[in-house]
Design an enzyme around this catalytic site. Structure first.
Site, PDB file in Angstrom:
ATOM      1  N   ARG A 632      -4.527  -6.638  -2.237  1.00  0.00           N
ATOM      2  CA  ARG A 632      -5.595  -6.456  -1.539  1.00  0.00           C
ATOM      3  C   ARG A 632      -5.918  -5.114  -1.690  1.00  0.00           C
ATOM      4  NH1 ARG A 632      -8.215  -6.686   3.646  1.00  0.00           N
ATOM      5  NH2 ARG A 632      -6.290  -6.270   4.767  1.00  0.00           N
ATOM      6  N   ILE A 633      -7.169  -4.863  -1.766  1.00  0.00           N
ATOM      7  CA  ILE A 633      -7.576  -3.393  -1.874  1.00  0.00           C
ATOM      8  C   ILE A 633      -8.318  -2.907  -0.517  1.00  0.00           C
ATOM      9  CG2 ILE A 633      -9.169  -2.001  -3.131  1.00  0.00           C
ATOM     10  CD1 ILE A 633      -7.022  -2.978  -4.750  1.00  0.00           C
ATOM     11  N   PRO A 636     -12.017   0.125  -1.736  1.00  0.00           N
ATOM     12  CA  PRO A 636     -12.475   0.196  -3.346  1.00  0.00           C
ATOM     13  C   PRO A 636     -12.763   1.593  -3.824  1.00  0.00           C
ATOM     14  CG  PRO A 636     -13.566  -1.518  -2.094  1.00  0.00           C
ATOM     15  CD  PRO A 636     -13.086  -0.719  -1.203  1.00  0.00           C
ATOM     16  N   GLU A 709       0.755   4.874  -8.160  1.00  0.00           N
ATOM     17  CA  GLU A 709       1.743   4.811  -9.667  1.00  0.00           C
ATOM     18  C   GLU A 709       0.992   3.618 -10.534  1.00  0.00           C
ATOM     19  OE1 GLU A 709       3.687   6.245  -6.363  1.00  0.00           O
ATOM     20  OE2 GLU A 709       4.407   6.884  -8.464  1.00  0.00           O
TER      21      GLU A 709
END
Ligand code: FES
Ligand code: FES
Lengths: 742, 164
Positions: A632-633, A636, A709
């Site tokens: 889930r972001i 954004p 990452e």
């Protein structure tokens, strides 16, 4: 004002502080009694100090003291006391401990003076005589002595056992590719140099502003090394000017600043110069061999991946370079090996996506080489070998939307228009190449705590000793809290970077959103619980017998999900209970019983277009599409920025970055930003970031996988593959500079 | 007398963010160290001290310079604007606002330099396209890699001027 929500693009809540110059970094705190330290580094790579003469430096008016191994008090004597939370196995550096020199630039003296310029000037007057011993800084010379790393480094997992019979399968495979890949040492070079300001408080306790990714790590280190109680040391770091891993371990300026402050009983600041930033950790120099065997239809039948990275002679830095190769593609026969070899350099340290960046650079280059050998589209080859489960651990993925990354990324990029053969796309004098690669990173959660205080005026203060190295921690934590309690974002203040706050995991490994976010979620749930209970005591309460599942927090109030009645203001609930505020504290601990039944990774597919000038050998990255499956972001806007940053790092690794050693001196010689090239504005094209939909209720209660990452992983291979597609030249040693293409 | 400086200090006058200051400075003190260490204006950052990163960019008489490469005494009589001097009270400079809206930073350490550099860039009036912005901003490094958003922010701040 609307309720702050996760999943929506919010501007950073610390944006104003950052664009007005009000955000304060470690080397910018001050005190009336502040004095300045400047470090003298060793001129040889190995040997010992035979004489050190600080008389001339001390004779300058305003120079207070010069610390060397001769006048530094004996401190903790066990290695254990010098080992920080994320130290690898071995004996950590003890600055100014003895006459021994273990790497070039090792601190040999600290000059303290009334002004920065004076300390720097005096540092140049400290005379050091050495007895040099032969040193070795060439990886090829020690590669054959590679050994299994000593145990102790958190997060390191030795490679899994071989599956099947990889060597036999390779020998029998109808199609084989085999090659060695290498990249040089790479320094993080955050824009903010490492710095520590130690303020000596009136009661003798220390307030330390340290450039660190973990305030608790710095505090514990100082306490153990100097034998101080934890209430005598407070580390406060509200902003970090970039870490990328370089701030995971306490760097030597922390020790030196504390040493001087304790000896002189004065506040001390020590800031490393950019040159000195090349005397701390780096991404290790690594050579890797990858051998792939496949059937003619492209199905992998053998995969061998062996890697050797450098470490120092006193610690075994190690990272997970090869395990990804056992997880990413389906293959019945795999053999993965990893070792470390000691050089006379300082110990490496985690750098953005440690291990994965390295392993995927080789693996994803090799897959491209195999696609070429098979005359198959590189994306089609990856889809053909798509792993549906983790074969090494025989368990399912908690979620894996990598196929969607491939599909959406390819569509955005227009991959179907690519012509298969190398050197087949051209624009005038420019050779055009399209390359792609896969990225993977582990989704992790570590225990963290948070506290919260809701006041009757509708303000919520949430705090956890996490960090803000740039990902947007202040913002996403505020969003999570605002959403849980139905408050506008502006009503929430999130505080971090202070050991006086509840402890949080160290900020690294893309695990802050997952770990600290879960703690924020937990403390807000505790508040919700209390508020619901209080609301049930209201006269004619509509909430009697209801649970949290039946209610929602919106518009600064509480209401039944099913009902149409307006929300009951939180302030009214608190006033009725006679409360001016409600305080809660909570700990979020990963549900290991459940999580260990799955493998949880973030994935990406990155597509790159390069243009190579055939006559000059210059490579320009013209566009990048990065499609990411990261759960889930939460925001954004800041999420996209994290991926942009990763891609930019990948461009640097592929084309520019190279910490160059002079093996005669045993020293990094391009130790400045003019000669250590990092991407600049002109090197970075438009970057298209796509987040594919991915639901995961195993990784953590928020369903996030972390984004710090994943953006960099695979980028170097995608660029190298694009360069091959453009030129027909396969470059297996980074960076891809023009001399390698001419 | 400042510690360690003997009597070798020079008197200079500087206008910093609108206020006129009379200062005694050592001849070797850079404008950057003067701002950060003496005047407490730590918004201007030190990333390299060698003119290689742009973190220390300030405006001197409206022109962007690397303040680490300039001795304070060389700027006697000049008017210096730092990141702290760009906003008018609570109202942010359009570039500051554009940086926030475009998420043109992460750690924020290069940001004051990027913004001051962009103010100088707009005043120079040479940048007309994104590629020109990229070229003319290339002295300002951002290790967080916020470049695409910085270009977008500068483009946004440029637009009304273009339309005008
Ligand atoms: S600090 Fe001045 S250019 Fe880097
Ligand atoms: S925002 Fe971190 S260096 Fe630019």
């Amino acid at each position: 004002m609307t309720t702050g929500k996760t999943g929506e693009p919010h501007d950073r809540v610390d944006g104003r502080a950052k664009v007005t110059g009000q955000a304060r970094y470690a080397g910018e705190f001050t005190a009336p009694d502040l004095v300045h330290g400047f470090v003298v580094g060793s001129a040889i790579a190995r040997g010992k100090i035979v004489r050190i003469d600080a008389a001339e430096a001390l004779a300058l008016p305003g120079v207070l003291q010069v610390y060397t191994h001769e006048n530094t008090p004996r401190l903790a004597w066990r290695d254990r006391s010098w080992r920080d939370m994320v130290a690898p196995g071995g004996s950590p550096l003890r600055p100014l401990h003895d006459a021994e020199i273990r790497f070039s630039g090792q601190p040999v003296a600290l000059v303290i003076a009334e002004s920065f310029e004076l300390a720097r000037e005096a540092a140049g007057l400290v005379k050091v005589d050495y007895e040099a011993a032969p040193h070795e800084t060439r990886l090829a010379e020690v590669e054959s002595e590679a050994h299994e790393p000593a145990r102790g480094k958190k997060g390191y997992t030795p490679p899994p056992k071989p599956r099947g019979r990889a060597d036999e399968a390779l020998a029998a495979a109808p199609v084989r590719v085999e090659a060695t890949y290498e990249h040089p040492p790479l320094h993080h070079n955050p824009m903010e140099p490492h710095a520590t300001t130690v303020i000596v408080e009136a009661d003798g306790s220390l307030t330390i502003h340290d450039k660190t990714q973990g305030v608790s790590n710095s505090r514990d280190y100082v306490c153990k090394v100097f034998g101080l109680a934890s209430d005598q040391v407070r580390v406060v770091t509200p902003f970090v000017g970039g870490g990328f891993g370089s701030g995971l371990r306490p760097q030597y300026q922390l020790f030196l600043a504390v040493l001087a402050a304790r000896e002189l009983r004065r506040s001390v600041r020590v800031v490393l110069s950019r040159q000195q930033m090349f005397t701390i950790g780096y991404r290790p120099w690594t050579r890797q061999r990858v051998a792939l065997g496949a059937e003619r239809d492209g199905r992998l039948c053998a995969l061998i991946h062996e890697a050797v990275g450098n470490t120092s002679r006193f610690e075994d830095y190690c990272e997970n370079v090869v395990p990804w190769s056992g997880v990413l593609y389906e293959c019945p026969n795999t053999r993965l090996e990893y070792g470390v070899a000691a050089l006379d350099l300082y110990t490496p340290i985690d750098a953005r996506a440690p291990g994965a960046v390295t392993g995927l650079w080789a693996l994803e280059s090799a897959i491209d080489e195999l696609a070429d050998a098979l005359d198959i589209d590189p994306l089609a080859l990856r889809l053909k070998n798509y792993a549906e489960e983790d074969q090494d651990h025989r368990r399912p993925f908690s979620s894996k939307a990598l196929r969607d990354c491939y599909r959406e990324g390819a569509a955005r990029f227009g991959w179907h228009r690519r012509t298969l053969a190398a050197r087949s796309m051209r624009e005038g004098a420019l050779q055009i190449g399209w390359g792609m690669a896969t990225g993977i990173w582990e989704a992790q959660q570590a225990p963290s705590q948070a506290k919260a205080l809701l006041t009757v005026d509708g303000r919520l203060h949430v705090a956890s000793a996490s960090g803000e190295i740039g990902p947007g921690t202040y913002t996403i934590m505020s969003q999570i809290a605002a959403e849980q309690l139905g408050l506008p974002l502006a009503a929430v203040r999130f505080e971090l970077g202070d050991t006086a706050l509840p402890p949080a995991m160290i900020q690294g490994g893309s695990a802050t959103a997952s770990s600290v976010g879960s703690a924020v979620l937990a403390v807000c749930r505790a508040l919700q619980h209390t508020l619901l209970k209080l609301a049930q005591a209201l006269p004619d309460s509509p909430f009697g017998g209801r649970t949290l599942a039946d209610v929602e927090f919106v518009d600064r109030g509480l209401r039944l999900r099913s009902g149409v009645a307006p929300a009951v203001p939180l302030a009214a609930i608190m006033r009725h209970a006679g409360l001016g505020s409600i305080a809660e504290q909570a700990t979020a601990i990963p549900d290991l019983a459940r999580q260990s039944r799955y493998t949880s990774n973030a994935h990406s597919a990155v597509f790159v277009e390069v243009a190579v000038d055939e006559a000059l050998g210059t490579v320009t990255v013209r566009r990048v599409v990065s499609a990411v499956a990261g759960g889930r972001i939460l925001n954004p806007k800041t999420a996209r920025s994290q991926i942009l940053g990763g891609v930019v790092w990948g461009i640097g690794m592929a084309l520019e970055e190279h910490s160059m050693l002079d093996h005669g001196l045993g020293r990094f010689v391009n130790h400045n930003l003019g000669e250590y090239h990092v991407p600049v504005h002109a090197d970075v094209p438009a970057i298209d970031v796509v987040f594919v939909e991915e639901r995961d209720d195993v990784v953590n209660p928020l369903g996030v996988k972390g984004l710090g990452e994943i953006g960099i992983v695979g980028v170097a291979a995608a660029i190298a593959n694009a360069v091959f597609h453009a030129t027909g030249r396969r470059i297996r040693e980074l960076p891809i500079t023009l001399d390698k293409l001419l | 007398m400042l510690p360690g400086m003997g009597d070798d200090t020079c008197a200079i006058t500087l206008k910093v963010n609108g206020s006129t200051l009379r200062l005694q400075v050592a001849p070797w003190t850079t404008l950057l160290d003067l701002l950060r260490e003496r005047l407490g204006l730590t918004g201007s950052k030190k990333g390299c001290d060698h003119g290689q990163c742009g973190a220390c960019t300030v405006l001197v008489d409206g022109v962007r310079i690397n303040s680490c490469l300039s001795l304070a005494v060389m700027r006697d009589g000049a008017s210096v604007t730092t990141i702290e001097g760009l906003a008018e009270g609570d109202a942010l400079h359009p570039l500051q606002q554009a940086f926030i809206e475009n998420d043109a930073f992460q750690c924020g350490y290069c940001t004051p330099g990027q913004i001051c550099s962009a103010v100088g860039l707009l005043a120079e009036g040479h940048a007309r396209s994104d590629d020109q912005i990229r070229e003319l901003m290339s002295g300002n490094l951002c290790r967080c890699g916020a470049y695409p958003n910085i270009v977008a922010a500068i483009g946004q701040a440029m637009r009304p001027r273009r339309d005008a």
